[in-house]
Write a protein that holds these residues in place. Structure first.
Motif, mmCIF file in Angstrom:
data_model
loop_
_atom_site.group_PDB
_atom_site.id
_atom_site.type_symbol
_atom_site.label_atom_id
_atom_site.label_comp_id
_atom_site.label_asym_id
_atom_site.label_seq_id
_atom_site.Cartn_x
_atom_site.Cartn_y
_atom_site.Cartn_z
ATOM 1 N N MET A 1 0.849 -1.196 0.000
ATOM 2 C CA MET A 1 0.000 0.000 0.000
ATOM 3 C C MET A 1 0.874 1.232 0.000
ATOM 4 N N LYS A 2 0.645 2.124 -0.942
ATOM 5 C CA LYS A 2 1.444 3.346 -1.033
ATOM 6 C C LYS A 2 0.556 4.539 -0.740
ATOM 7 N N ILE A 3 0.989 5.379 0.165
ATOM 8 C CA ILE A 3 0.231 6.573 0.524
ATOM 9 C C ILE A 3 0.845 7.760 -0.190
ATOM 10 N N ASN A 4 0.148 8.361 -1.120
ATOM 11 C CA ASN A 4 0.648 9.542 -1.821
ATOM 12 C C ASN A 4 -0.137 10.748 -1.355
ATOM 13 N N ARG A 5 0.379 11.369 -0.318
ATOM 14 C CA ARG A 5 -0.356 12.471 0.313
ATOM 15 C C ARG A 5 -0.424 13.698 -0.598
ATOM 16 N N LEU A 6 0.517 13.816 -1.533
ATOM 17 C CA LEU A 6 0.533 14.990 -2.389
ATOM 18 C C LEU A 6 -0.776 15.131 -3.157
ATOM 19 N N PHE A 7 -1.272 14.005 -3.693
ATOM 20 C CA PHE A 7 -2.479 14.067 -4.510
ATOM 21 C C PHE A 7 -3.739 14.263 -3.672
ATOM 22 N N LEU A 8 -3.602 14.153 -2.337
ATOM 23 C CA LEU A 8 -4.756 14.393 -1.471
ATOM 24 C C LEU A 8 -4.870 15.851 -1.072
ATOM 25 N N MET A 9 -3.821 16.651 -1.382
ATOM 26 C CA MET A 9 -3.812 18.040 -0.938
ATOM 27 C C MET A 9 -4.559 18.926 -1.930
ATOM 28 N N ALA A 11 -5.101 22.090 -4.336
ATOM 29 C CA ALA A 11 -4.097 22.741 -5.174
ATOM 30 C C ALA A 11 -3.487 23.954 -4.490
ATOM 31 N N MET A 12 -4.296 24.671 -3.711
ATOM 32 C CA MET A 12 -3.804 25.872 -3.041
ATOM 33 C C MET A 12 -2.720 25.534 -2.042
ATOM 34 N N VAL A 13 -2.853 24.352 -1.354
ATOM 35 C CA VAL A 13 -1.843 23.943 -0.380
ATOM 36 C C VAL A 13 -0.531 23.622 -1.084
ATOM 37 N N VAL A 14 -0.625 22.908 -2.226
ATOM 38 C CA VAL A 14 0.577 22.589 -2.984
ATOM 39 C C VAL A 14 1.260 23.858 -3.455
ATOM 40 N N ALA A 15 0.460 24.813 -3.939
ATOM 41 C CA ALA A 15 1.029 26.084 -4.388
ATOM 42 C C ALA A 15 1.714 26.814 -3.248
ATOM 43 N N THR A 16 1.110 26.744 -2.063
ATOM 44 C CA THR A 16 1.709 27.386 -0.899
ATOM 45 C C THR A 16 3.044 26.747 -0.554
ATOM 46 N N GLN A 17 3.121 25.414 -0.633
ATOM 47 C CA GLN A 17 4.388 24.729 -0.352
ATOM 48 C C GLN A 17 5.448 25.140 -1.357
ATOM 49 N N PHE A 18 5.058 25.271 -2.646
ATOM 50 C CA PHE A 18 6.032 25.651 -3.655
ATOM 51 C C PHE A 18 6.527 27.067 -3.391
ATOM 52 N N SER A 19 5.594 27.931 -2.995
ATOM 53 C CA SER A 19 5.988 29.292 -2.649
ATOM 54 C C SER A 19 6.950 29.306 -1.478
ATOM 55 N N LEU A 20 6.713 28.395 -0.499
ATOM 56 C CA LEU A 20 7.597 28.297 0.658
ATOM 57 C C LEU A 20 9.014 27.949 0.221
ATOM 58 N N ALA A 21 9.116 27.097 -0.792
ATOM 59 C CA ALA A 21 10.442 26.724 -1.280
ATOM 60 C C ALA A 21 11.191 27.933 -1.825
ATOM 61 N N GLN A 22 10.458 28.897 -2.382
ATOM 62 C CA GLN A 22 11.111 30.080 -2.904
ATOM 63 C C GLN A 22 11.568 31.032 -1.793
ATOM 64 N N GLU A 41 12.020 21.056 -5.467
ATOM 65 C CA GLU A 41 11.529 19.686 -5.486
ATOM 66 C C GLU A 41 11.277 19.155 -4.085
ATOM 67 N N VAL A 42 12.193 19.421 -3.175
ATOM 68 C CA VAL A 42 12.058 18.912 -1.812
ATOM 69 C C VAL A 42 10.824 19.490 -1.138
ATOM 70 N N TYR A 43 10.524 20.762 -1.374
ATOM 71 C CA TYR A 43 9.389 21.383 -0.697
ATOM 72 C C TYR A 43 8.063 21.205 -1.426
ATOM 73 N N SER A 44 8.097 20.804 -2.700
ATOM 74 C CA SER A 44 6.830 20.667 -3.426
ATOM 75 C C SER A 44 6.487 19.228 -3.779
ATOM 76 N N ASN A 45 7.476 18.323 -3.752
ATOM 77 C CA ASN A 45 7.220 16.963 -4.219
ATOM 78 C C ASN A 45 8.020 15.931 -3.427
ATOM 79 N N SER A 46 8.175 16.153 -2.138
ATOM 80 C CA SER A 46 8.959 15.230 -1.313
ATOM 81 C C SER A 46 8.346 13.838 -1.310
ATOM 82 N N GLN A 47 9.204 12.831 -1.411
ATOM 83 C CA GLN A 47 8.784 11.436 -1.327
ATOM 84 C C GLN A 47 9.155 10.816 0.023
#
Length: 523
Positions: A1-9, A11-22, A41-47
């Motif tokens: 079983m693989k949990i991919n939390r990114l796809f559960l977030m 879009a606004m949360v993902v955008a916020t994380q990407f902004s945080l990386a900047q 990559e680490v802040y927007s798509n961490s595995q």
């Protein structure tokens, strides 16, 4: 079983994380574009969390010689291949095969209570549950008297660890006691420890020979309590018996049994352990490799040990190091396609028994060792990296300082350096390379309670990981690997003049040691 939390977030949360990386690298900081891509990559798509779940929850602890260790080798190799990275398992030896089963321990007299207990690694099983009286070591003043007592252990379960009168941490006592009481309790604890050590000397046995003597005398089980000094945390190492179970009982329950026995209550416990002795197992390192495009015969090595003790999941020793190096390889493959030097990840086996996997790699891969530019090793917990030593290489400042300067300011400003430093003689896998004269550096992490709370303990679990700290370490490691690969110069291997010891004699550079390739040679 693989949990991919990114796809559960959302879009606004993902955008916020990407902004945080900047913004986390500083609003006016301009990074090398490749390093900036690592940060993004680490802040927007961490595995990291997905991989931690698969490694720590699904596979679990990774004791050498167990099916779980082999599963971890195969999982890490498959993970690397899924990113189009060449990966294989390199055998360096064999080990006694074993697999943990359930441990269930109950006090059945003078009252009923389920006890917090763990079977030690490689302990024999009970085959069927055993019930027996619990006894403590006798008050004797010579080995002769102790040996006369030994037949009394027949048919009993013997407590052989020091009794802890107070099961509170030193920090808690210091916080709440008066200064006078704190000093009093501290002195009493120190004296009790000295008394127990002196007792062990008097009876003429040690940690290895005492369990053997009790087993030979007919004891049906042995218990210790390897308490760390922090409430709830006991260390789990290997059993010293061959036919009877050896278990660790938490300090609270161990103390209760001790007091009952001391007061003549003759407590009885029921012990069931269902471990399995398996055929001899092959031992492997997982090796991943991204071939260099300009200097394929020069190497940057990312290092972490994959094995663990198995009192818990091995999350911070060294799951976090493994996760850091895997995630680093993923983003290097994705954002650094034209790596000049070959980048290798080594996930070592049997580090816990003496750096055996990394020592085996050094011995078995002389051409790689000859061409190694640098090794970066991480092995002491979930915390952000705060220390890097030059490991005794005279010119280490010239290249480490340059490489480190490319990291984001908020990461590199946390790190204290020591140049040229002293060569590591052991403790973790970079020492295997240092002994061979290879510039190898431990990425020393902030403690986060590592040595007292999670190192080799029953509390080294997934929930102790601070993923934000691990993300910092991925960015740092990827930056160092990228810079080491790009550096036009091959690193100097000149060693420092070693200082004098207390006797006025020059200390020596650590010698390369042979790995233990067979468990029969493990003491």
């Amino acid at each position: 079983m693989k949990i991919n939390r990114l796809f559960l977030m959302p879009a606004m949360v993902v955008a916020t994380q990407f902004s945080l990386a900047q913004t986390t690298v500083g609003s006016h900081e301009k990074l090398n574009p490749v390093v900036q891509s690592f940060v993004n990559e680490v802040y927007s798509n961490s595995q990291l969390e997905n991989m931690a779940y698969e490694l720590l929850d699904e596979i679990g602890p990774r004791l050498v010689g167990t099916p779980e260790m082999l599963a971890a080798n195969e999982w890490t190799a498959d993970k690397l291949r899924s990113w189009d990275i060449e990966a294989n398992l390199q055998q360096f030896g064999t080990w006694k095969g074993w697999q943990r089963g359930i441990t269930h321990v109950d006090m059945i007299y003078p009252r009923v209570k389920t006890l917090n207990a763990t079977q030690l690694a490689w302990s024999p099983s009970t085959k069927k549950a055993i019930e027996a009286e619990v006894i403590i070591l006798p008050k004797v003043s010579s080995k002769t008297d102790f040996d006369k007592w030994l037949p009394s252990a027949k048919g009993k379960i013997v407590l052989i660890a020091q009794y802890q009168k107070i099961g509170r941490s030193d920090e808690q006592i210091k916080e709440f006691a008066t200064p006078e009481l704190y000093e009093k309790l501290k002195k009493e604890k120190e004296q009790a420890s000295k008394d127990f050590q002196n007792y062990i000397k008097v009876i003429g046995y040690d940690n290895n020979t005492l369990p053997e003597a009790l087993e030979k005398a007919g004891a049906v089980g042995i218990s210790i309590s390897n308490w760390t000094g922090i409430m709830g945390a006991n260390r789990i190492f290997g059993a010293k018996t061959t036919e009877i179970p050896m278990i660790d009982i938490d300090v609270e329950d161990y103390g209760m049994l001790y007091r009952m026995s001391e007061n003549g209550q003759k407590p009885r416990i029921k012990v069931e352990t269902q471990s399995k002795v398996l055929p001899e197992a092959k031992t492997f390192n997982t090796i991943g490799m991204i071939k260099g495009k300009e200097k394929p015969n020069e190497y940057v090595i990312l290092s972490a040990h994959l094995d663990s003790w198995d009192g818990a999941q091995g999350a911070t020793d060294n799951g976090t190091g493994v996760l850091t190096m895997l995630e680093t390889m993923r983003i290097l493959k994705k954002y650094y396609p034209n790596n000049k030097r070959t980048i290798v990840v080594g996930l070592w086996g049997s580090e816990e028994q003496g750096l055996n996997g990394s020592r085996g790699f050094v011995a078995d891969n002389p051409e790689i060792i000859k061409g190694t530019q640098a090794v970066f090793n991480q092995d002491n917990g979930t915390g952000r990296v705060v220390n890097i030593s030059g490991q005794g290489f005279v010119n280490s400042y010239d290249y480490i300082g340059k490489w480190l300067n490319a990291a984001p300011k908020n990461i590199k400003d946390q790190i204290k350096t020591d140049f040229p430093g002293m060569p590591g003689g052991g403790g973790s896998d970079h020492a295997s390379f240092v002994a061979a004269g290879v510039p190898a550096f431990g990425l020393g992490s902030l403690n986060w309670g590592y040595f007292g709370y999670t190192w080799h303990t029953t509390r080294d679990t997934y929930d102790k990981i601070i993923f934000d700290e691990v993300k910092n370490n991925v960015i740092l490691t990827a930056t160092l690997a990228y810079m080491a690969s790009e550096d036009p110069e091959f690193t100097s291997r000149e060693k420092r003049a070693m200082p004098l010891d207390d006797k006025g004699q020059a200390t020596k550079w650590p010698e390369a040691r042979k790995p233990i390739r067979d468990s029969k040679d493990f003491k």
